[in-house]
Design an enzyme around this catalytic site. Structure first.
Site, short mmCIF file in Angstrom:
data_model
loop_
_atom_site.label_atom_id
_atom_site.label_comp_id
_atom_site.label_asym_id
_atom_site.label_seq_id
_atom_site.Cartn_x
_atom_site.Cartn_y
_atom_site.Cartn_z
N CYS D 33 21.97 38.22 -64.19
CA CYS D 33 22.97 37.31 -63.65
C CYS D 33 23.23 36.14 -64.58
CB CYS D 33 22.58 36.84 -62.26
SG CYS D 33 20.83 36.72 -61.99
N ASP D 35 21.39 33.76 -65.58
CA ASP D 35 20.84 32.48 -65.16
C ASP D 35 19.67 32.08 -66.04
OD1 ASP D 35 22.64 32.40 -63.13
OD2 ASP D 35 21.30 33.36 -61.70
N CYS D 60 22.16 30.19 -59.40
CA CYS D 60 22.74 30.17 -58.05
C CYS D 60 21.96 29.23 -57.14
CB CYS D 60 22.72 31.57 -57.47
SG CYS D 60 21.07 32.11 -57.02
N CYS D 104 15.74 35.84 -57.38
CA CYS D 104 15.85 34.46 -57.87
C CYS D 104 14.50 33.77 -57.77
CB CYS D 104 16.89 33.69 -57.07
SG CYS D 104 18.41 34.60 -56.74
#
Ligand SMILES: Cc1ncc(COP(=O)(O)O)c(C=O)c1O
Ligand SMILES: Cc1ncc(COP(=O)(O)O)c(C=O)c1O
Ligand code: FES
Ligand code: FES
Lengths: 140, 386, 386, 140
Positions: D33, D35, D60, D104
């Site tokens: 993603c 990140d 996120c 995450c």
């Protein structure tokens, strides 16, 4: 789906019944939907005028309405005029039929022609009708 | 003129509580359920609450419920999606000759793809035989679909037994319960089914919404492709309002079922007796007892169904002949034909399906008004000799 | 707190006139449109009236309109149904890399069936090139699908030219107009398309209803099977209320388009300038002019989209990042990636889509509130070096 | 979709920032993603207590909330306790995460371990961490 005229002829069908001493009787059936239509003609042998006409129908709303309308359209008319009556003319006189119901008007035309064929046989007159033609009428 | 709606098998009016709930969604919760902001989240929540209600109503887990656009879609996803996903295991499928077209036509399309389908016959009352079903089973049978109750003649099928046999043999079993939810108890565990289809508009919910129960662990191949909605099986932005409407409708339908079904059964029996008693050459189609509580299907000899419907309509009575969904078709009901009726008898069938609005007066009205209509049509019929 | 809805590209509120029309259907016209009695006939009539409205809005004939359960379904029927019906003529299909998932995933599934698909690339502004399209054409190309305008960055594609070439070569041409109806003129004759998909919930109509334009004479293979509804392409009892709602919605959308689109364009430009002017290291995604009048898509470097959406939501602003329909997915927008953005820039994209409710004050509010949010997130970001 | 605790840590993240003279710094990225999470540790070499911890995250809402929560969970704790912190414990402390967001929390666990690994290298102490282990953390 049906026009007001169809509903009128369905609700108040004209000329329902039988004619005892009919000059010609025609019975046709549409195998696809198991419907049966029977038409009785009283013809004046001298004038060739259809003096009376009645029907009996086992069938859908459109079948009953087209039977009724077709009897109205030929009552008092000559044999020639009756011979020229098409299923489209019957449908038009009813302000139209749904496409899926057009074949019901064919049934009415067919019943009339069958009755005239019967008259041709009984009277010995030649109306130009041929037994074999009936095959073609099954579909529009 | 009195208006008597006796076509609840075709569709039902939307109940007040459902309309109110849907209106509220339309005017207040318009967000896209896939949006993570505060306009979208309440919409997602409403969907999940409705899913719980549907699950609860049929004894399932919310995770096992997929919202679809109709009962037809639910049937198609189960049958076509289930068969395609399992075609490596076998190519043989079993269903019955009396299924709704949403099921039958799905099987017909699978035949074109190379699947073999056995269509179980029915007896004179429309019931399939468990024995015939067992004989039809093959080593390569992968999926079976037998409706819970028939939409035309109301026959309730032995789905529990069939489901049990399928479960033992690890064959997927689907049942179309579109006509039974809210009429008779429907429990996916008791039926032993892997799939079950239901529809909103037969239970006083909105049209255009259905649900598919899909047992945990069962896999199907999607028929439509796009977003990830409804576990990718029904992609496209969710019909939140109708989903909510279905939830409210099924909750009420199941809650009031015991009392309402008993009430309808009495009315129905009086209707059947009234008609059979007052009009000669009529017969009840389907079983006397093991049938849907609100269904009366009667053949009236020597007349044709559509003419009968139209004539009754002119006196304010809304009924159907064969299945409403196939009207426009000219063929006689495939269900009645499968039960052994002749073409003509099948054509002259009258289905009256009772519901919330049906009263004793309605039943009296039909009994009184039907006879003159039948007399008139018979008088017009060339096959009626009297 | 002020609530500013800037996610009209994801879905729109249902307009009052639509809710009223649908309510009336739910409470007064509940019959099954397939029923021939007087409860069913008015329902059929409402459907046909809505069909005329939809046809009128896009320059089609009512006979060419098929109601579906969503825009996704319309896309799927055109693409999958169209390809399967014509596979004898060839196996090659063309689409673009920036289509909505309803289109892309339909093509992906066709690849599994043995079709070959060419995915046209886009330039830095998201536009496809007619030249590249022409070079991709083969003798066995049977179907092409290019969206009218992109849902993420608003790029309007040269569909008229592509349609014209397809028509000359007798290749089926589908366009996904879900985002353009009611925003820019949509006319099937000018686009020269054989199929066109649209959806109710993007034009202040209900969710769960779409329509497919299918040019007279064009044939597709149905994906679901059952009753004869919608020319057998969308079997299942019709969602009368939503169909009526779509009719009312599209009629209004098209009528007010000239004034409303001009109004939104001004607001959008002020919004874009305000944001780009007040926050450093931001860029507009998509073209400056040839874009949807209500779409602003801005990349804000060094921060991530979801965090931005959540932060804006806490200040009452509803926006999206990438496409709302794929949120829950963790991949950066395939559209922005195709336009050449880096992963990080693509992740930091912000889509604001304006609509009926959007006012000058809304735009001011966003311009004022966005900067502190961005500052805070950047301060937290390991890639922001200041 | 997020719990109140997640939203709280997202809106008011604890321990954001850098530590100039950090004992260990870890940076990890989840390529899936795009990140990036960076964690700074200030460790007391004698007591092995994590005296300060900060983070910086590009990611996120769940990434930010798990970063924040994980710093709170290890601040003032020993290295051993930090080594035992799992992504599930972080998620649990936030009252859970949506399934699609569990990864995450892995990012947070990973960033912490990376910072400890950096400290292991710099301090010469053996914390039992191994460069190669990081491969396994990509997925739950
Ligand atoms: C370009 C485009 N195509 C298709 C769709 C799918 O429409 P629906 O949500 O009605 O299925 C959308 C919206 O989500 C869209 O923006
Ligand atoms: C038994 C049965 N299955 C399926 C359907 C289809 O449901 P729907 O109209 O919601 O598609 C019906 C009703 O029409 C039905 O009676
Ligand atoms: S005569 Fe058979 S449907 Fe009309
Ligand atoms: S860290 Fe990538 S989605 Fe949360």
């Amino acid at each position: 789906m049906y026009t007001d005229k169809v509903l009128d002829h369905f609700t108040n069908p004209r000329n329902v019944g039988e004619i005892e001493d009919a000059s010609g009787v025609g019975e046709v059936g549409n195998m696809k939907c198991g419907d049966i239509m029977k038409m009785y003609l009283k013809i004046n042998d001298e004038t060739n005028v259809i003096e009376d006409v009645t029907f009996k129908t086992f069938g859908c709303g459109a079948a009953i309405a087209t039977s009724s309308m077709s009897t109205e359209m030929i009552k008092g008319k000559s044999i020639d005029e009756a011979l020229n009556l098409t299923n489209r003319a019957i449908a038009d006189a009813l302000d139209g039929l749904p496409p899926v119901k057009m074949h019901c008007s064919v049934l009415a035309e067919e019943a009339l022609k069958a009755a005239l064929l019967d008259y041709q046989k009984k009277s010995g007159k030649n109306l130009g009708l041929n037994e074999d033609d009936f095959e073609d009428w099954d579909e529009e | 003129m009195r208006r008597v709606y006796l076509d609840h098998g075709a569709t039902t009016p939307v109940r007040k509580e459902v309309i109110e709930a849907m209106m509220q969604v339309h005017s207040e919760v318009f967000g896209n359920p896939s949006s993570i902001h505060s306009f979208g989240r309440p919409a997602r929540k409403l969907i999940e609450e409705a899913r719980e209600k549907v699950a609860q109503a049929i004894g399932a887990d919310p995770k096992e419920i997929i919202f679809t656009g109709s009962g037809t879609e639910a049937d198609n996803i189960a049958i076509i999606g289930g068969a395609r996903a399992n075609q490596k295991k076998g190519k043989h499928l079993i269903t019955t000759v009396v299924e709704h077209h949403a099921v039958l036509d799905a099987f017909k399309s699978l035949e074109k793809e190379g699947f073999e389908v056995t269509y179980l016959s029915v007896d004179g009352e429309g019931a399939v035989s468990v024995e015939e079903f067992q004989n039809a089973l093959r080593d390569d049978t992968i999926l079976v679909s037998v409706m819970h109750a028939n939409n035309e003649v109301g026959t309730i099928q032995p789905v529990e037994e069939i489901g049990k046999i399928c479960r033992e043999r690890k064959i997927l079993f689907h049942t179309d319960a579109v006509q039974t939810v809210g009429k008779v108890p429907v429990n996916v565990k008791e039926i032993n089914c892997d799939f079950l289809a239901l529809s909103g508009h037969k239970i006083y919910g909105p049209k255009g919404i259905g649900a598919l129960y899909m047992r945990r662990g069962v896999r199907v191949q999607p028929l439509y492709h796009g977003g990830g909605q409804e576990r990718k099986l029904r992609p496209g932005t969710e019909n939140v309002a109708n989903i909510v409407g279905l939830g409210v409708a099924i909750e009420h339908a199941v809650a009031e079922m015991p009392a309402e079904s008993a009430r309808l059964e009495k009315l129905r029996d009086r209707l059947i007796e009234g008609v059979l008693g007052s009009i000669e050459e009529t017969r009840l189609n389907g079983p006397r007892t093991k049938r849907l509580p609100h269904n009366a299907n009667i053949s009236i000899e020597y007349i044709e169904g559509e003419a009968l419907i139209l004539s009754m309509d002119m006196k304010g009575m809304a009924v159907s002949s064969g299945s409403a969904c196939t009207s426009g078709s000219l063929d006689p009901s495939h269900v009645l034909m499968a039960m052994g009726l002749t073409h003509t008898t099948a054509h002259g069938s009258l289905r009256m399906t009772l519901g919330h609005s049906t009263t004793d007066e309605d039943v009296d009205y039909v009994i009184t008004e039907l006879k003159p209509i039948v007399d008139k049509l018979r008088a017009m019929s060339p096959v009626w000799e009297r």
